[in-house]
Design a protein around this motif. Sequence first.
Motif, PDB file in Angstrom:
ATOM      1  N   LYS A 324       0.975  -1.016   0.028  1.00 41.12           N
ATOM      2  CA  LYS A 324       0.154   0.070   0.082  1.00 41.12           C
ATOM      3  C   LYS A 324       0.817   1.398  -0.015  1.00 41.12           C
ATOM      4  CE  LYS A 324      -4.032  -2.222   0.506  1.00 41.12           C
ATOM      5  NZ  LYS A 324      -4.581  -2.317  -0.922  1.00 41.12           N
ATOM      6  N   MET A 326       2.222   5.009  -0.482  1.00 45.65           N
ATOM      7  CA  MET A 326       1.582   6.168  -0.512  1.00 45.65           C
ATOM      8  C   MET A 326       2.219   6.951  -1.618  1.00 45.65           C
ATOM      9  SD  MET A 326      -0.400   6.168   2.209  1.00 45.65           S
ATOM     10  CE  MET A 326      -0.456   5.290   3.864  1.00 45.65           C
ATOM     11  N   ASN A 384       5.653   8.383  -3.542  1.00 44.97           N
ATOM     12  CA  ASN A 384       6.245   8.748  -2.371  1.00 44.97           C
ATOM     13  C   ASN A 384       6.214  10.042  -1.997  1.00 44.97           C
ATOM     14  OD1 ASN A 384       7.443   5.767  -2.729  1.00 44.97           O
ATOM     15  ND2 ASN A 384       9.007   6.724  -4.163  1.00 44.97           N
ATOM     16  N   ASP A 386       3.031  12.035   0.009  1.00 47.80           N
ATOM     17  CA  ASP A 386       1.867  12.247   0.617  1.00 47.80           C
ATOM     18  C   ASP A 386       1.607  13.411   1.506  1.00 47.80           C
ATOM     19  OD1 ASP A 386       3.357  11.199   2.460  1.00 47.80           O
ATOM     20  OD2 ASP A 386       2.239   9.552   3.074  1.00 47.80           O
ATOM     21  N   SER A 387       2.689  13.906   1.667  1.00 47.23           N
ATOM     22  CA  SER A 387       2.507  15.161   2.597  1.00 47.23           C
ATOM     23  C   SER A 387       1.625  16.407   1.886  1.00 47.23           C
ATOM     24  CB  SER A 387       3.778  15.698   3.116  1.00 47.23           C
ATOM     25  OG  SER A 387       3.813  16.933   3.777  1.00 47.23           O
ATOM     26  N   VAL A 424      -4.760  12.592  -2.167  1.00 49.94           N
ATOM     27  CA  VAL A 424      -3.652  11.655  -1.537  1.00 49.94           C
ATOM     28  C   VAL A 424      -4.304  10.191  -1.215  1.00 49.94           C
ATOM     29  CG1 VAL A 424      -2.134  11.385   0.262  1.00 49.94           C
ATOM     30  CG2 VAL A 424      -2.435  13.519  -0.599  1.00 49.94           C
ATOM     31  N   TYR A 425      -3.428   9.259  -1.724  1.00 55.14           N
ATOM     32  CA  TYR A 425      -3.981   7.906  -1.222  1.00 55.14           C
ATOM     33  C   TYR A 425      -3.313   7.632  -0.059  1.00 55.14           C
ATOM     34  CZ  TYR A 425      -4.433   2.796  -1.879  1.00 55.14           C
ATOM     35  OH  TYR A 425      -4.539   1.642  -1.620  1.00 55.14           O
ATOM     36  N   ASP A 426      -4.334   7.175   0.769  1.00 53.59           N
ATOM     37  CA  ASP A 426      -3.808   6.803   2.151  1.00 53.59           C
ATOM     38  C   ASP A 426      -4.071   5.428   2.356  1.00 53.59           C
ATOM     39  OD1 ASP A 426      -6.531   7.123   2.198  1.00 53.59           O
ATOM     40  OD2 ASP A 426      -6.410   8.886   3.791  1.00 53.59           O
ATOM     41  N   GLY A 427      -4.761   4.589   1.428  1.00 53.84           N
ATOM     42  CA  GLY A 427      -4.872   3.199   1.733  1.00 53.84           C
ATOM     43  C   GLY A 427      -6.620   3.145   2.011  1.00 53.84           C
TER      44      GLY A 427
END
Length: 455
Positions: A324, A326, A384, A386-387, A424-427
């Motif tokens: 998973k 980010m 890589n 996600d901030s 943002v993909y956070d799962g």
Amino acid sequence: MKSSHLGSIFRPRIGFWFLTMVYLVVSMLILGLMTSLYSERHRAIATDIMRNQIALIRSEIEASIFIDTYLADSLATVVTINPDFAIENWEMIATKLVDKAHYVRNVGIAPNDVISHVYPLQGNEKAVGFDVKTNPVQRRSIELAKQLGGVYIAGPLTLVQGGLGLIARYPIYSDYPLNQVYWGSVSIVIDSNKLLMNSGITHVQDANISIRKVNKDGIGDSIVYGSDSVFEEPDIELPINVPNGQWTLAAKYHLKDDQLITLAKVIIYSIGGFSAIFTYFLIVLLYRNYHLAHKASLRDELTQLSNRRCLMNQLQELLQRADKPMFALLNIDLNGFKGVNDELGHAAGDELLKHVANLLVDNVRNSDTVARIGGDEFIVILRNLDSPKHIQAMVDKIQTAVKSHPLIWQQQPLRASLSIGFAVYDGTQTSINELLQQADTQMYQAKAEAKRTET
């Protein structure tokens, strides 16, 4: 029992050897047929090459004769208009004519058919004072020129000053255009050996070539080049058009059959060894074409970026990974793009899309993906990253690059404006569409905010 056992053993062997013999016989027949076909085809190709070569020779001879004889036509015109002027300025007129010609050996004028002036004089001194009427062949050429009312080409003839040459004669009349009062003649001597050599006729190795002309007086044929025997059973005959006449070029081929057959056998029996190589390269070529076609199917035709299909494949891979990872998704829309198409045309719109695409690629990392998913909409996958702080920094970087690098269209700057939203993909997202929807929503919010700012 024993006999039956032996029969069961030998029957498969007999069948194997029978099929082997059939295969060998068929192979030999095929090889023999291929050898015969190759030999015939090679002969046909060689014959076509020979025909083309001979046709070029014919064209070269024809063109050279026409060029040189009709250059001399200008001299005949000058003499016809003012013989005294031509004689007084002979050196200047003749020099210009010979300099422009290709194979003219010398030119001369003959009032009352007695040669009075020759250029160049050196080497042709014996021709000065020569009465053309005293030579039956040359007298006949003058008579034919009179009958034709124009140039007549005689020869190759033995020249008074030595050597062989074609003589083009022009009759001159002092009462032009009535042409009743004969003044004399103008002649040019063409170096026939040099002309034929430069035509390439002497370089042909696989054919005997001859050229002949039919004498205007009807007495026999005149061989210009080669042997009269070639005309008995020629493989090809071509006309050579000359001023007020025609020659005939004939050729007899003598292609070497034994060399052709040997070459055919070497080639045919080498096919087996090269078949594996050919098959290998064929497979490589097919794979390469498949690879290129597959690659093209994942590229946007205009910008050469990844297209929607490629983007979806990459997002699917990211969502299916067990770890998973980010990542962030930028949804980029080009503001006012329809206006560019409407006001400046689709060519300007296409260039603007390519310009923006290049700026996006230049301002993201190598690990990121830039895709055009249709119209004026772009998607960027930031791996890589996600901030929100770092994503916003990337958005600002892209906005700054686009604003500071306008497209120069028809010597005028064309500035692009972008609306950018991100997700943002956070799962927690369960589908690609959900992720795209989040970025799309933010993009429209940014577009609305930009419009409020403008107003």
